[in-house]
Design a protein around this motif. Sequence first.
Motif, PDB file in Angstrom:
ATOM      1  N   ALA A  19      18.055  10.651 -17.362  1.00 46.84           N
ATOM      2  CA  ALA A  19      17.730   9.242 -17.595  1.00 46.84           C
ATOM      3  C   ALA A  19      18.967   8.367 -17.405  1.00 46.84           C
ATOM      4  CB  ALA A  19      17.163   9.064 -19.003  1.00 46.84           C
ATOM      5  N   ARG A  20      20.115   8.838 -17.855  1.00 53.83           N
ATOM      6  CA  ARG A  20      21.335   8.044 -17.691  1.00 53.83           C
ATOM      7  C   ARG A  20      21.731   7.929 -16.220  1.00 53.83           C
ATOM      8  NH1 ARG A  20      24.055  10.126 -23.338  1.00 53.83           N
ATOM      9  NH2 ARG A  20      23.615   8.192 -24.497  1.00 53.83           N
ATOM     10  N   VAL A 109      13.797   3.149 -18.722  1.00 52.79           N
ATOM     11  CA  VAL A 109      13.523   4.402 -18.016  1.00 52.79           C
ATOM     12  C   VAL A 109      12.730   5.281 -18.971  1.00 52.79           C
ATOM     13  CG1 VAL A 109      14.534   6.464 -16.978  1.00 52.79           C
ATOM     14  CG2 VAL A 109      15.678   4.237 -16.708  1.00 52.79           C
ATOM     15  N   ASN A 110      11.600   5.814 -18.514  1.00 51.96           N
ATOM     16  CA  ASN A 110      10.717   6.614 -19.378  1.00 51.96           C
ATOM     17  C   ASN A 110      10.482   7.994 -18.781  1.00 51.96           C
ATOM     18  OD1 ASN A 110      10.457   4.279 -20.846  1.00 51.96           O
ATOM     19  ND2 ASN A 110       8.266   4.045 -20.531  1.00 51.96           N
ATOM     20  N   LEU A 125      15.183   4.876 -22.244  1.00 53.16           N
ATOM     21  CA  LEU A 125      16.525   4.325 -22.091  1.00 53.16           C
ATOM     22  C   LEU A 125      16.447   2.899 -21.573  1.00 53.16           C
ATOM     23  CD1 LEU A 125      19.622   4.418 -21.858  1.00 53.16           C
ATOM     24  CD2 LEU A 125      19.346   5.665 -19.705  1.00 53.16           C
ATOM     25  N   ALA A 126      17.096   1.981 -22.282  1.00 53.14           N
ATOM     26  CA  ALA A 126      17.190   0.580 -21.847  1.00 53.14           C
ATOM     27  C   ALA A 126      18.523   0.401 -21.122  1.00 53.14           C
ATOM     28  CB  ALA A 126      17.095  -0.353 -23.043  1.00 53.14           C
ATOM     29  N   PRO A 127      18.512   0.381 -19.786  1.00 50.70           N
ATOM     30  CA  PRO A 127      19.777   0.354 -19.041  1.00 50.70           C
ATOM     31  C   PRO A 127      20.646  -0.870 -19.310  1.00 50.70           C
ATOM     32  CG  PRO A 127      17.976   1.027 -17.606  1.00 50.70           C
ATOM     33  CD  PRO A 127      17.355   0.545 -18.878  1.00 50.70           C
ATOM     34  N   TRP A 133      16.672   5.981 -26.838  1.00 46.76           N
ATOM     35  CA  TRP A 133      15.876   6.572 -27.907  1.00 46.76           C
ATOM     36  C   TRP A 133      15.275   7.863 -27.386  1.00 46.76           C
ATOM     37  CZ3 TRP A 133      15.679   1.556 -26.295  1.00 46.76           C
ATOM     38  CH2 TRP A 133      15.949   0.536 -27.227  1.00 46.76           C
ATOM     39  N   ARG A 134      15.185   8.863 -28.221  1.00 45.92           N
ATOM     40  CA  ARG A 134      14.550  10.104 -27.785  1.00 45.92           C
ATOM     41  C   ARG A 134      13.892  10.780 -28.971  1.00 45.92           C
ATOM     42  NH1 ARG A 134      19.922  13.942 -26.628  1.00 45.92           N
ATOM     43  NH2 ARG A 134      20.512  14.105 -28.837  1.00 45.92           N
TER      44      ARG A 134
END
Length: 264
Positions: A19-20, A109-110, A125-127, A133-134
């Motif tokens: 995700a990152r 990102v999901n 993830l909010a870029p 969050w996970r």
Amino acid sequence: MTQPLPSLRTLREATTAIARDAAREIMRIYAGDLGQRIKADQSPVTDADHAAEAVILAGLRGLTPGTPVVAEEEMAAGRVPTLDGGPFWLVDPLDGTKEFIKRNGEFTVNIALIEAGKSVLGIVLAPATDTLWRGAKDLGADKSDKGGPFTPISTRVAPAEGLVACASRSHAIYSDLDIWFRNNGLKVADRIQAGSSLKFCLIAEGKADIYPRFGPTNEWDTAAAQGVLEAAGGEVVTTDGRPLLYGKPGFGNPHFIARSKTAR
């Protein structure tokens, strides 16, 4: 033959990294020309949607060879994987494309892993803020700000003075929500507007209590955030109180309510 999956703990760490990687691609494009265009269903898409999805698909296929991946832009292109009843991934590489185009930062990102219809692992993830969050089944939920250490999160007990309700940034219709809250005997003390999966995450970390959604969504829109919320102690149910499940024909969702378990 599909290989056995690694442990959820291993998958959680690997998908966090994937995700990152996708977020870096998104922010690279966010800084310049978005490549905005319209898909056949009249929804917007950008270069960032495709770039992020390419990163995620490569990462997941390397991580879990043979496990199907249902991803938004692949689906839009008519590339629909065959599901055999086993685990599969649900991916929205850029949830909140409208917010991305508005450049308001409220896009995510999901990535979710589905087993037996349930979201057992979710990465959101909010870029723009580098907030992640996970949640994973039996491992709980946690959150990282700006690449820092992860700290546990959980839903809260609904306040006696009333609920904090979430509404979509692009779909808020307060009159309909007011009627629903009133008909269900729920007192609302405050409201928060937010884009994409952020609404689920606000509930998961105890900053809000409930998010009813009475409009169309697809499974890739909700699966990752549901994984986070449920791992944090919340739930996502249909309007008749049944769990929201995945792998449905056409991958569309019915209306649903995301909430802490005390927000009833």
